[in-house]
Design an enzyme around this catalytic site. Structure first.
Site, PDB file in Angstrom:
ATOM      1  N   ALA A 150      43.080  61.143  35.402  1.00 19.07           N
ATOM      2  CA  ALA A 150      42.620  61.142  36.790  1.00 19.07           C
ATOM      3  C   ALA A 150      42.633  62.522  37.425  1.00 19.07           C
ATOM      4  O   ALA A 150      42.460  62.656  38.627  1.00 19.07           O
ATOM      5  CB  ALA A 150      43.500  60.197  37.612  1.00 19.07           C
TER       6      ALA A 150
ATOM      7  N   ASN B 228      51.192  60.525  36.066  1.00 21.10           N
ATOM      8  CA  ASN B 228      50.831  61.016  34.750  1.00 21.10           C
ATOM      9  C   ASN B 228      49.998  62.289  34.872  1.00 21.10           C
ATOM     10  O   ASN B 228      50.008  63.134  33.973  1.00 21.10           O
ATOM     11  CB  ASN B 228      50.051  59.951  33.985  1.00 21.10           C
ATOM     12  CG  ASN B 228      50.945  58.802  33.554  1.00 21.10           C
ATOM     13  OD1 ASN B 228      51.988  58.998  32.966  1.00 21.10           O
ATOM     14  ND2 ASN B 228      50.530  57.587  33.866  1.00 21.10           N
TER      15      ASN B 228
ATOM     16  N   HIS C 254      44.278  64.237  44.462  1.00 20.33           N
ATOM     17  CA  HIS C 254      45.130  65.229  43.805  1.00 20.33           C
ATOM     18  C   HIS C 254      44.550  66.618  44.043  1.00 20.33           C
ATOM     19  O   HIS C 254      43.367  66.858  43.768  1.00 20.33           O
ATOM     20  CB  HIS C 254      45.211  64.973  42.300  1.00 20.33           C
ATOM     21  CG  HIS C 254      45.599  63.570  41.936  1.00 20.33           C
ATOM     22  ND1 HIS C 254      46.864  63.071  42.134  1.00 20.33           N
ATOM     23  CD2 HIS C 254      44.870  62.552  41.403  1.00 20.33           C
ATOM     24  CE1 HIS C 254      46.911  61.815  41.727  1.00 20.33           C
ATOM     25  NE2 HIS C 254      45.711  61.482  41.280  1.00 20.33           N
TER      26      HIS C 254
END
Length: 267
Positions: free
Chosen positions: A120, A188, A218
Site C-alpha cells: 500500500a 506493514n 501515507h
C-alpha cells in the site's frame, strides 16, 4: 511457468486468487490454504481451475511460490516451510518479518527468496536507490479513519479508544520496529519502507487516527545526499477489511507478474 500457492483467502488472498485463475502469463494457481477449509473450498469452487485446498505447511510442497496473505500471527507457520523447501516466499505481513530476520539468513542457506511487495506504499524504488548513498532520515506519517486502527495491541495496552476520537489525533510516534509490534495489522508499509531504506530503528513513524479522512493515507519524507523526497498515497480501504487498502492485492499481483515477465519496469 511458476506454480503459486496462497495462504489466506481474505481481502488480499481471494482477490489475488481470482486474478490468477482468470489467467496471468507464466503463473498458475495450484493451491490455497485458509483457517476455514470449507469456506475456502466454497470460495474457489467456481474457479476455471479450482486449486487444491490444503494446510499452510503443505503449500511449499505443491507450489514454486508461496504467497503469505494471512494475519500476522500465522506468518512463521506459512513462511518457514517455504524457506526450508527453497521456495520463493512473497509476504504481505512484512511487519512480522522484522523480529524474525533469522528467516532471511536461513533462506540464504536453502536458496529460498523472500520478496516484499510495495503493497500500500509508493516510491520504494526511489528509497532503495537513495539508500545506496547516504540517507539522513526517513519518516512515514500514516493517517487512517479511526475504525481502521481499532483493535491494535498498542491502543489496547494504552487504553486508547479510537471510536471516541472526533478530531485528528496522533496515537503513536516512534520507530518502525515499535510500530510494527504495536500495530501488526496496520503498518506493514512502515516495515517495507524500513527494509528498503535505513533499517527499522532509524525509520520514524507517526500514526494518526483521523476522522476527517476516508482513505488510508501515507506520507513518506526522505532526506538524502542525492535526493529529497516527499510522497503521499491515499488508498481506498477494502470493504472486507478496512485495515487493508484495495491496492494491496494488486501490488502482490504486479509483484508476481514481475517474477516471469520478459520486460520488468522498476528497480
Amino acid at each position: 511457468m511458476l506454480t503459486v500457492g496462497i495462504a489466506g483467502l481474505g481481502a488480499i488472498g481471494l482477490t489475488l486468487a481470482k486474478a490468477l485463475d482468470a489467467g496471468v502469463e507464466g503463473l498458475r494457481l495450484v493451491a490455497v490454504a485458509a483457517r476455514d477449509r470449507d469456506k475456502a473450498r466454497a470460495a474457489v469452487a467456481g474457479f476455471a481451475s479450482p486449486p487444491v485446498v490444503t494446510d499452510v505447511a503443505d503449500l511449499a510442497g505443491l507450489a514454486d511460490v508461496v504467497v503469505e496473505a494471512a494475519p500476522a500471527a500465522a506468518f512463521e507457520a506459512i513462511v518457514s516451510p517455504a524457506i526450508e523447501a527453497g521456495r520463493i516466499a512473497v509476504v504481505s505481513s512484512v511487519g512480522a518479518l522484522l523480529p524474525r530476520m533469522q528467516l532471511v539468513e536461513r533462506a540464504r542457506e536453502t536458496g529460498a527468496r523472500i520478496i516484499v511487495p510495495t503493497g500500500a506504499l509508493l516510491g520504494l524504488d526511489a528509497v532503495r536507490a537513495a539508500a545506496e548513498g547516504k540517507v539522513e532520515s526517513v519518516t512515514l506519517v500514516t493517517r487512517k479513519p479511526p475504525r481502521g486502527l481499532a483493535g491494535a495491541p498498542y491502543l489496547e495496552q494504552h487504553g486508547i479508544d479510537v471510536t471516541t476520537i472526533t478530531t485528528p489525533t496522533r496515537v503513536f510516534a516512534g520507530s518502525a520496529r515499535e510500530g510494527a509490534i504495536g500495530f501488526p495489522a496496520n503498518v506493514n508499509v512502515a516495515a517495507a519502507l524500513a527494509l528498503a531504506g535505513i533499517e527499522p530503528d532509524r525509520t520514524r513513524l507517526e500514526i494518526w487516527a483521523d476522522p476527517t479522512v476516508t482513505r488510508n493515507t501515507h506520507t513518506v519524507t526522505v532526506e538524502a545526499d542525492t535526493v529529497r523526497l516527499t510522497m503521499t498515497i491515499e488508498n481506498v480501504p477494502s470493504e472486507e477489511n478496512p485495515r487493508t487498502g484495495k491496492i494491496t492485492p494488486l501490488s502482490l499481483l504486479a509483484c508476481l507478474r514481475g517474477l516471469t515477465a520478459t520486460l520488468k519496469v522498476g528497480t
